[in-house]
Design an enzyme around this catalytic site. Structure first.
Site, PDB file in Angstrom:
ATOM      1  N   GLY A  58       0.794  -1.227   0.000  1.00 27.50           N
ATOM      2  CA  GLY A  58       0.000   0.000   0.000  1.00 27.50           C
ATOM      3  C   GLY A  58       0.818   1.263   0.000  1.00 27.50           C
ATOM      4  N   ASN A  87      -5.532  -7.088  -1.955  1.00 28.75           N
ATOM      5  CA  ASN A  87      -4.535  -6.020  -2.030  1.00 28.75           C
ATOM      6  C   ASN A  87      -4.976  -4.881  -2.947  1.00 28.75           C
ATOM      7  OD1 ASN A  87      -1.913  -8.523  -2.308  1.00 28.75           O
ATOM      8  ND2 ASN A  87      -2.832  -7.696  -0.458  1.00 28.75           N
ATOM      9  N   LEU A  88      -5.863  -5.169  -3.893  1.00 27.61           N
ATOM     10  CA  LEU A  88      -6.028  -4.306  -5.054  1.00 27.61           C
ATOM     11  C   LEU A  88      -6.688  -2.966  -4.747  1.00 27.61           C
ATOM     12  CD1 LEU A  88      -6.989  -6.925  -7.782  1.00 27.61           C
ATOM     13  CD2 LEU A  88      -4.727  -6.114  -7.081  1.00 27.61           C
ATOM     14  N   ARG A  90      -5.821  -0.892  -2.625  1.00 24.49           N
ATOM     15  CA  ARG A  90      -4.856   0.089  -2.140  1.00 24.49           C
ATOM     16  C   ARG A  90      -3.455  -0.070  -2.753  1.00 24.49           C
ATOM     17  NH1 ARG A  90      -5.200  -4.139   1.098  1.00 24.49           N
ATOM     18  NH2 ARG A  90      -3.377  -4.955   2.202  1.00 24.49           N
ATOM     19  N   LYS A 103       4.716 -10.162  -6.302  1.00 23.81           N
ATOM     20  CA  LYS A 103       4.556  -8.708  -6.310  1.00 23.81           C
ATOM     21  C   LYS A 103       5.723  -8.012  -7.004  1.00 23.81           C
ATOM     22  CE  LYS A 103       1.513  -7.968  -2.358  1.00 23.81           C
ATOM     23  NZ  LYS A 103       1.342  -7.345  -1.030  1.00 23.81           N
ATOM     24  N   ASP A 147       4.576  -3.133   7.005  1.00 25.24           N
ATOM     25  CA  ASP A 147       3.295  -3.165   7.703  1.00 25.24           C
ATOM     26  C   ASP A 147       3.402  -3.865   9.044  1.00 25.24           C
ATOM     27  OD1 ASP A 147       3.687  -5.761   6.943  1.00 25.24           O
ATOM     28  OD2 ASP A 147       1.770  -6.010   5.901  1.00 25.24           O
ATOM     29  N   ASN A 148       4.628  -3.983   9.586  1.00 26.18           N
ATOM     30  CA  ASN A 148       4.796  -4.637  10.874  1.00 26.18           C
ATOM     31  C   ASN A 148       5.934  -3.974  11.642  1.00 26.18           C
ATOM     32  OD1 ASN A 148       7.427  -6.470  10.569  1.00 26.18           O
ATOM     33  ND2 ASN A 148       6.289  -6.538   8.632  1.00 26.18           N
ATOM     34  N   CYS A 205      -3.650  -4.764   8.842  1.00 29.00           N
ATOM     35  CA  CYS A 205      -4.651  -4.152   7.970  1.00 29.00           C
ATOM     36  C   CYS A 205      -5.811  -5.098   7.702  1.00 29.00           C
ATOM     37  CB  CYS A 205      -4.007  -3.725   6.651  1.00 29.00           C
ATOM     38  SG  CYS A 205      -2.936  -2.277   6.797  1.00 29.00           S
ATOM     39  N   CYS A 355     -10.302 -16.738  12.631  1.00 29.19           N
ATOM     40  CA  CYS A 355     -10.430 -15.324  13.026  1.00 29.19           C
ATOM     41  C   CYS A 355     -10.855 -14.551  11.785  1.00 29.19           C
ATOM     42  CB  CYS A 355      -9.136 -14.787  13.623  1.00 29.19           C
ATOM     43  SG  CYS A 355      -7.766 -14.673  12.452  1.00 29.19           S
TER      44      CYS A 355
END
Length: 393
Positions: A58, A87-88, A90, A103, A147-148, A205, A355
């Site tokens: 993102g 994913n698309l 963003r 990717k 993202d972590n 996310c 989850c």
């Protein structure tokens, strides 16, 4: 340079007059060449610049697109994931036809289409303590699109050790942040966040959601800051944290200062990288591989249910999350209550942990394995994937 712009630090990139600009480059970048604070020298600096982008997701998508369009000569991308349909909304480096592709392959094709004059270097791996120094040493500047927390601390510490600027960005739901760390006399990421939060307090996310346009906004800010730092123009976000509230469309700036007691850049300056997964209490690469081996697909779970296999579905979400739907017959055991509920779980059944996205269920699977449960697995993609397949079916 424009007298109205404050130059806090010398340019990171150096021009190569020998290389110069071709006539095609002069045409392509004409609107930048006319800028009084940019000009021919600035474009030549960009041409010789080398920027590493950590993550082709993102944040990395808009940053990479705009840096390639601006003429940054070499763009490195670090990623080791494949394009997923989720994913698309963003990650605009990738399109529908790229779903299932690496990717890096998708990103390389897109960036070459944007600007074939730019060299794209693919680093097909996760960034780790073992490779971070070698990779980052080849670049002038790093854009952190991770993202972590483990990767953010890793990027920060490697940039501190190597003396590389670190252009930070992060997003969650409707909020974003951006700053520039690691500048001379400026703060680093650990000056702001010396210690990571507990892992159970950090939804990703997939679990917490993110407004698709928000990474575009933050990633574009990161690209802007990168160009300013490379050229030594303007006032960068070094020493400031830009906080974005997209719901109210409010931008707030918090002043930051270098912490003399910072564990990375202060008096206790680090001398080597550490195990950042252990530091952040998150699973490492081997644990993630093990978790994937313990995952099952939606199709597998459906088959088990249809054949009345001896399974028990355990939903580890919070009660407030189940209003949108549950798997028939699932038992609700929120993550916080899992330890106390272990004695009530059947050991002669296969336990299928569920989850929202598969993150917490993977963690629950590891927790039960550690407690001696042998027949336990996690639903890959969680309820998001289950609902997608249910709707498609």
């Amino acid at each position: 340079m424009d007298a109205n712009l404050t130059q806090h630090a010398p340019p990171v990139a150096s021009p190569d007059s020998a290389a110069g600009l071709t006539s095609d480059e002069r045409d392509r970048y004409r609107r930048q060449l006319t800028l009084p604070s940019f000009g021919l020298e600035g474009q030549e600096r960009l041409k010789t610049s080398r920027v590493l982008i950590v993550g082709a997701g993102g944040l990395g998508s808009p940053a990479a697109l705009y840096l390639a369009a601006a003429g940054v000569g070499t763009i490195g991308l670090v990623d080791h994931d494949v394009v997923d349909i989720t994913n698309l909304h963003r990650q605009l480096l990738h399109g529908t036809s790229d779903v299932g592709r690496d990717k890096l392959a998708s990103a390389r094709d897109r960036l070459r289409d944007i600007n074939p004059l730019v060299q794209v270097v693919a680093h097909d791996s996760w960034l780790t303590s073992a490779n971070a120094m070698d990779i980052i040493a080849n670049y002038d500047l790093v854009i952190d699109g991770a993202d972590n927390f483990a990767t953010r601390y890793l990027v920060n510490d490697a940039c501190v050790l190597l003396g590389r600027p670190n252009v930070h960005g992060s997003v969650f739901r409707f909020d974003g942040q951006a700053s520039v760390f690691g500048m001379p006399d400026g703060p680093c990421y650990r000056c702001l966040y010396p210690e990571p939060p507990p892992p159970e307090m950090v939804p990703n996310c997939a679990e917490g959601g993110v407004l698709g346009v928000l990474p575009g906004l933050v990633g574009t800010i990161q690209a802007t800051e990168a160009i300013k730092v490379l050229l030594g123009i303007g006032t960068s976000l070094a020493g400031r944290l830009l906080m974005i509230d997209a719901m109210r469309m409010q931008f707030r700036t918090v002043m930051l200062s270098r912490d003399p007691e910072c564990p990375a850049c202060g008096t206790r300056t680090i001398t080597a990288l550490i195990d950042y997964d252990q530091f952040c209490g998150t699973p490492g690469l081997h644990a993630l591989a093990d978790a994937r081996a313990e995952e099952i697909s939606v199709a597998t779970l459906r088959g088990w249910i249809d054949r009345n296999e001896r399974i028990t579905v355990i939903d580890v979400r919070e009660p407030t999350e189940t209003a949108a739907g549950v798997i028939g017959g699932a038992r609700l055991v929120p993550m916080a209550e899992l330890q106390a509920a272990m004695d009530t779980l059947p050991r002669d059944h296969t336990l299928v942990m569920v989850c929202k996205s598969g993150v917490r269920s993977a963690r629950a699977t590891r927790q039960l394995k550690a407690a001696g449960f042998t027949k336990v697995c996690s639903l890959a993609g969680g309820m998001v994937r289950w609902e997608e397949h249910h709707t498609a079916g």
